[in-house]
Structure formats: C-alpha cells, structure tokens
Design a protein around this motif. Structure first.
Motif, PDB file in Angstrom:
ATOM      1  N   SER A 104      90.639  22.370  39.889  1.00  0.00           N
ATOM      2  CA  SER A 104      89.596  22.682  38.903  1.00  0.00           C
ATOM      3  C   SER A 104      88.240  22.934  39.554  1.00  0.00           C
ATOM      4  CB  SER A 104      89.469  21.556  37.867  1.00  0.00           C
ATOM      5  OG  SER A 104      90.621  21.529  37.057  1.00  0.00           O
ATOM      6  N   ARG A 105      88.161  22.780  40.872  1.00  0.00           N
ATOM      7  CA  ARG A 105      86.911  23.114  41.560  1.00  0.00           C
ATOM      8  C   ARG A 105      86.879  24.590  41.953  1.00  0.00           C
ATOM      9  NH1 ARG A 105      83.065  19.380  40.509  1.00  0.00           N
ATOM     10  NH2 ARG A 105      83.681  17.309  41.136  1.00  0.00           N
ATOM     11  N   ILE A 106      87.955  25.311  41.667  1.00  0.00           N
ATOM     12  CA  ILE A 106      88.006  26.728  42.071  1.00  0.00           C
ATOM     13  C   ILE A 106      87.230  27.566  41.055  1.00  0.00           C
ATOM     14  CG2 ILE A 106      89.510  28.670  42.646  1.00  0.00           C
ATOM     15  CD1 ILE A 106      91.731  26.732  43.300  1.00  0.00           C
ATOM     16  N   ASN A 107      86.339  28.386  41.564  1.00  0.00           N
ATOM     17  CA  ASN A 107      85.524  29.246  40.699  1.00  0.00           C
ATOM     18  C   ASN A 107      86.269  30.521  40.326  1.00  0.00           C
ATOM     19  OD1 ASN A 107      83.194  27.610  40.426  1.00  0.00           O
ATOM     20  ND2 ASN A 107      82.643  28.110  42.535  1.00  0.00           N
ATOM     21  N   HIS A 108      85.678  31.244  39.383  1.00  0.00           N
ATOM     22  CA  HIS A 108      86.311  32.448  38.830  1.00  0.00           C
ATOM     23  C   HIS A 108      85.881  33.725  39.564  1.00  0.00           C
ATOM     24  CE1 HIS A 108      87.292  35.559  35.797  1.00  0.00           C
ATOM     25  NE2 HIS A 108      86.108  36.062  36.146  1.00  0.00           N
ATOM     26  N   SER A 109      86.798  34.673  39.652  1.00  0.00           N
ATOM     27  CA  SER A 109      86.446  36.052  40.017  1.00  0.00           C
ATOM     28  C   SER A 109      87.334  36.977  39.194  1.00  0.00           C
ATOM     29  CB  SER A 109      86.689  36.299  41.511  1.00  0.00           C
ATOM     30  OG  SER A 109      86.591  37.692  41.773  1.00  0.00           O
TER      31      SER A 109
ATOM     32  N   GLY B 165      74.983  29.474  43.346  1.00  0.00           N
ATOM     33  CA  GLY B 165      74.864  29.831  41.937  1.00  0.00           C
ATOM     34  C   GLY B 165      76.067  29.444  41.091  1.00  0.00           C
ATOM     35  N   LYS B 166      77.055  28.775  41.698  1.00  0.00           N
ATOM     36  CA  LYS B 166      78.274  28.452  40.940  1.00  0.00           C
ATOM     37  C   LYS B 166      78.586  26.951  40.953  1.00  0.00           C
ATOM     38  CE  LYS B 166      80.404  32.688  42.729  1.00  0.00           C
ATOM     39  NZ  LYS B 166      81.522  33.150  43.563  1.00  0.00           N
ATOM     40  N   GLY B 167      77.703  26.136  41.511  1.00  0.00           N
ATOM     41  CA  GLY B 167      78.020  24.712  41.659  1.00  0.00           C
ATOM     42  C   GLY B 167      78.946  24.542  42.848  1.00  0.00           C
ATOM     43  N   LEU B 168      79.894  23.606  42.725  1.00  0.00           N
ATOM     44  CA  LEU B 168      80.846  23.432  43.821  1.00  0.00           C
ATOM     45  C   LEU B 168      81.917  24.520  43.748  1.00  0.00           C
ATOM     46  CD1 LEU B 168      81.409  19.568  43.842  1.00  0.00           C
ATOM     47  CD2 LEU B 168      80.256  20.937  45.597  1.00  0.00           C
ATOM     48  N   GLY B 169      82.534  24.787  44.878  1.00  0.00           N
ATOM     49  CA  GLY B 169      83.626  25.760  44.917  1.00  0.00           C
ATOM     50  C   GLY B 169      84.576  25.388  46.045  1.00  0.00           C
TER      51      GLY B 169
ATOM     52  N   LYS C 259      82.899  30.955  27.315  1.00  0.00           N
ATOM     53  CA  LYS C 259      83.453  29.608  27.155  1.00  0.00           C
ATOM     54  C   LYS C 259      83.042  28.700  28.323  1.00  0.00           C
ATOM     55  CE  LYS C 259      87.915  27.341  27.181  1.00  0.00           C
ATOM     56  NZ  LYS C 259      89.330  27.521  27.448  1.00  0.00           N
ATOM     57  N   TRP C 260      82.862  29.311  29.521  1.00  0.00           N
ATOM     58  CA  TRP C 260      82.501  28.508  30.702  1.00  0.00           C
ATOM     59  C   TRP C 260      81.009  28.568  30.994  1.00  0.00           C
ATOM     60  CZ3 TRP C 260      87.242  30.898  30.283  1.00  0.00           C
ATOM     61  CH2 TRP C 260      88.343  30.060  30.438  1.00  0.00           C
ATOM     62  N   GLY C 261      80.262  29.303  30.150  1.00  0.00           N
ATOM     63  CA  GLY C 261      78.805  29.282  30.257  1.00  0.00           C
ATOM     64  C   GLY C 261      78.217  29.967  31.470  1.00  0.00           C
TER      65      GLY C 261
HETATM   66  C1  SAM Z   1      86.375  24.862  36.562  1.00  0.00           C
HETATM   67  S1  SAM Z   1      84.715  24.658  36.982  1.00  0.00           S
HETATM   68  C2  SAM Z   1      84.714  25.281  38.632  1.00  0.00           C
HETATM   69  C3  SAM Z   1      84.077  24.332  39.601  1.00  0.00           C
HETATM   70  C4  SAM Z   1      82.606  24.114  39.394  1.00  0.00           C
HETATM   71  N1  SAM Z   1      81.841  25.169  40.036  1.00  0.00           N
HETATM   72  C5  SAM Z   1      82.158  22.764  39.868  1.00  0.00           C
HETATM   73  O1  SAM Z   1      81.045  22.652  40.393  1.00  0.00           O
HETATM   74  O2  SAM Z   1      82.917  21.803  39.691  1.00  0.00           O
HETATM   75  C6  SAM Z   1      84.013  25.942  36.010  1.00  0.00           C
HETATM   76  C7  SAM Z   1      82.505  26.086  36.139  1.00  0.00           C
HETATM   77  O3  SAM Z   1      82.162  26.635  37.412  1.00  0.00           O
HETATM   78  C8  SAM Z   1      81.117  27.591  37.291  1.00  0.00           C
HETATM   79  N2  SAM Z   1      81.639  28.906  37.697  1.00  0.00           N
HETATM   80  C9  SAM Z   1      82.920  29.238  37.898  1.00  0.00           C
HETATM   81  N3  SAM Z   1      83.042  30.502  38.312  1.00  0.00           N
HETATM   82  C10 SAM Z   1      81.803  31.004  38.355  1.00  0.00           C
HETATM   83  C11 SAM Z   1      81.269  32.277  38.692  1.00  0.00           C
HETATM   84  N4  SAM Z   1      82.050  33.279  39.064  1.00  0.00           N
HETATM   85  N5  SAM Z   1      79.932  32.440  38.627  1.00  0.00           N
HETATM   86  C12 SAM Z   1      79.102  31.421  38.240  1.00  0.00           C
HETATM   87  N6  SAM Z   1      79.557  30.188  37.911  1.00  0.00           N
HETATM   88  C13 SAM Z   1      80.887  29.983  37.972  1.00  0.00           C
HETATM   89  C14 SAM Z   1      80.689  27.566  35.828  1.00  0.00           C
HETATM   90  O4  SAM Z   1      79.651  26.656  35.687  1.00  0.00           O
HETATM   91  C15 SAM Z   1      81.940  27.062  35.134  1.00  0.00           C
HETATM   92  O5  SAM Z   1      81.678  26.425  33.904  1.00  0.00           O
END
Ligand code: SAM
Length: 290
Positions: free
Chosen positions: A116-121, A15-19, A172-174
C-alpha cells in the motif's frame, strides 16, 4: 522469503508522500512483493463496521503499523459512510475515522503494510493480483525496472481511458496525477492522444461483442481483428504492458480463430500467456485457464 523485497526500499517520493523505489535493477516478471492483507474482509459484503471490527482484531503492533499508513477519506466516501451509519462524519469517533480513512486510501483488495506504499502511475511498471493459492497479494514487475526508479501500480481500472476519466477516478485518493501521460507538456499531450484513440477503439470493439456480431458476417470479424490488433500494438508502444494487453491478445486470438486462422490464433494466445506469466507468475491458480 517468497518475494524479492530486498530489491526495493521505502522512501520519500517528491510530492507523493512515501513511495517504493528500486534499489537494484529489477527484471520483468520478478515477484517483488507477496504479502498477506491485514484486514481480510469479504469485499462483496463489506459494511463500515466490518472495517472497524477487522481493525480491532489486529495485534497491538499491527494496529500501530496500520495507523501509520497514509490517510485520505474523500467527500464521496464520507457521505456514503454517513448514510450507512446514519451519523455525521465528524460525530464518528476519531479513531474510527482514522481507521476508515486509512482503509479507503490504501485498500487494493486489502490493506498492505508494504504494497500500500506503492504510488500510482497511468503507465505503471508493476501489476498486482490476489493469488488465492498463496493467500497473498502479489506485485510483479511488468517490465524491467531500473535501480532508483519508482515502483508504481495503477489504482484505477482500465488503461484505455482519457485523462479526464482517469483524473476523475483518482479524486478518491485526493491527488492530481502528473505522470508522463498526464503532464501538460507536448510529450504528455502526444501520449494522451494515444489514450483517446485507445478509448475510442475500445468502444468500437465493444460493438463487435454483441450477439448480432457473434453470429454476423465474416467481414465484421475481420474488422474486429484489426481493431484488437491496433489496440494491442498501441498498448505495447505506449508501455501499457499490464494484464489488459493480455486481453487484447486474447481478442485477437479469438477473432483469428473465428476466421479459421489457427496458426495466428495460436500465436496471439502465446503472446497473451507471456503477459499473464509476467503479470501474475506461473503459480497463479487460474493461470491454466487464462
Ligand atoms: C496507497 S497510498 C500510497 C503511499 C503513500 N504515498 C504514502 O505516503 O503512504 C495513496 C496516496 O499516495 C499519494 N499518491 C499516490 N500516487 C500518487 C501520484 N501519482 N501523485 C501524487 N500523489 C500520489 C496520494 O496521497 C494517495 O492518496
């Protein structure tokens, strides 16, 4: 290699793309990534053309990798861009829109191919900071991370904020954050209660930093010390082990010193420095002054 990127891998995160996930246990304090930013733009004077021009200066292979990063340009960013360049978003050349969309979705001080591939928590396990001596962004584990666990950073400033405030900024990050503190479950709601308390305590502490208080009665310093200690204890018990915990220890040290309790002031300072050490490393140029 001056980091430990062999301990991580880039992988799909549901659900977050790459991580980024840990492939081995990572001890607290490990410098997982030290990475130079791609664009190197001065953020204080940043204008839209600076981003496009910085992209143009990249090598062909860097451009290709940059364009593979996640893209998301929220409405507010589009509107601000339109105003600045005096052009509708849709009229901006497609490549430039992509460059801007990648920039705004991935810029943490700069854009990073790995970081920048690191997701948020909202309870992250990694802290990132710019190390000017290395001219690199560093990403440190702020607690032990288990093999298989996702590596996370906090995109927004401030751990001591309510769910509404956090989700608002994350627009901002959608995405809608579903981390253990944001999830609508009994455990999530309990954790959120602690964030609300932290937010209120933060506001209370802000009252104590004004001029009148600084020169006020000892009784107020005692109250401020109590608040700072409560914030630090809550942050610790909630796993909020980021640099903000060091700020709470700093406050506790300051108020202990004001009250003439030198040994407690030293103790809080030691705790603060321990947090700074694992968040940024001992080669952080401003470490000595922290
Ligand atoms: C800096 S990128 C992180 C890497 C990204 N997931 C990718 O595939 O390259 C930020 C994007 O990751 C996704 N993302 C980050 N943290 C998330 C989270 N906790 N839940 C869902 N999506 C998240 C969102 O689409 C966001 O705009």
């Amino acid at each position: 290699m001056d980091d430990a990127r062999h301990l991580i891998e880039q992988k799909e995160s549901q659900g977050k793309g790459l991580g980024i996930l840990a492939v081995q246990n990572i001890p607290c304090g490990t410098r997982i990534i030290a990475e130079a930013g791609l664009l190197r733009i001065n953020r204080d004077t940043l204008k839209v053309p600076d981003i496009i021009n910085a992209f143009k200066r990249l090598s062909p292979s860097q451009k290709k990798l940059y364009l593979e990063l996640h893209e998301y340009a929220c409405d507010a960013f589009r509107r601000a861009t339109e105003q600045e360049v005096n052009q509708d978003w849709e009229e901006i050349p497609k490549l430039h829109r992509r460059v801007l969309g990648v920039w705004v979705a991935n810029c943490f001080d700069d854009v990073f191919l790995l970081g920048s591939r690191i997701n948020h928590s909202c309870t992250p396990n990694v802290h990132f900071a710019y190390n000017s001596a290395l001219e690199k962004e560093t990403f440190h584990a702020i607690r032990d991370i288990r093999a298989g666990e996702e590596v996370t950073i906090m995109y927004i400033n401030g751990t001591n904020r309510t769910r509404g405030q956090r989700q608002d900024e994350l627009k901002k990050w959608g995405f809608q954050c579903n981390c253990p503190t944001c999830e609508d479950t009994p455990q999530g709601r309990k954790k959120e209660e602690k964030r609300v308390e932290l937010f209120k305590l933060d506001q209370e502490l802000a009252k104590y930093t004004c001029f009148h208080f600084e020169h006020g009665p000892e009784d107020s310093w005692k109250k401020a010390l109590k608040v700072a200690q409560r914030i630090a204890a809550l942050q610790k018990s909630e796993g909020l082990l980021d640099i903000e915990l060091s700020n709470s220890y700093h406050d506790a040290a300051r108020y202990s010193a004001k009250l003439g309790d030198v040994s407690m002031a030293l103790l809080w300072t030691e705790k603060k420095l321990e947090v700074v050490r694992y968040c940024v490393g001992v080669d952080y140029p401003d470490w000595q002054s922290e």
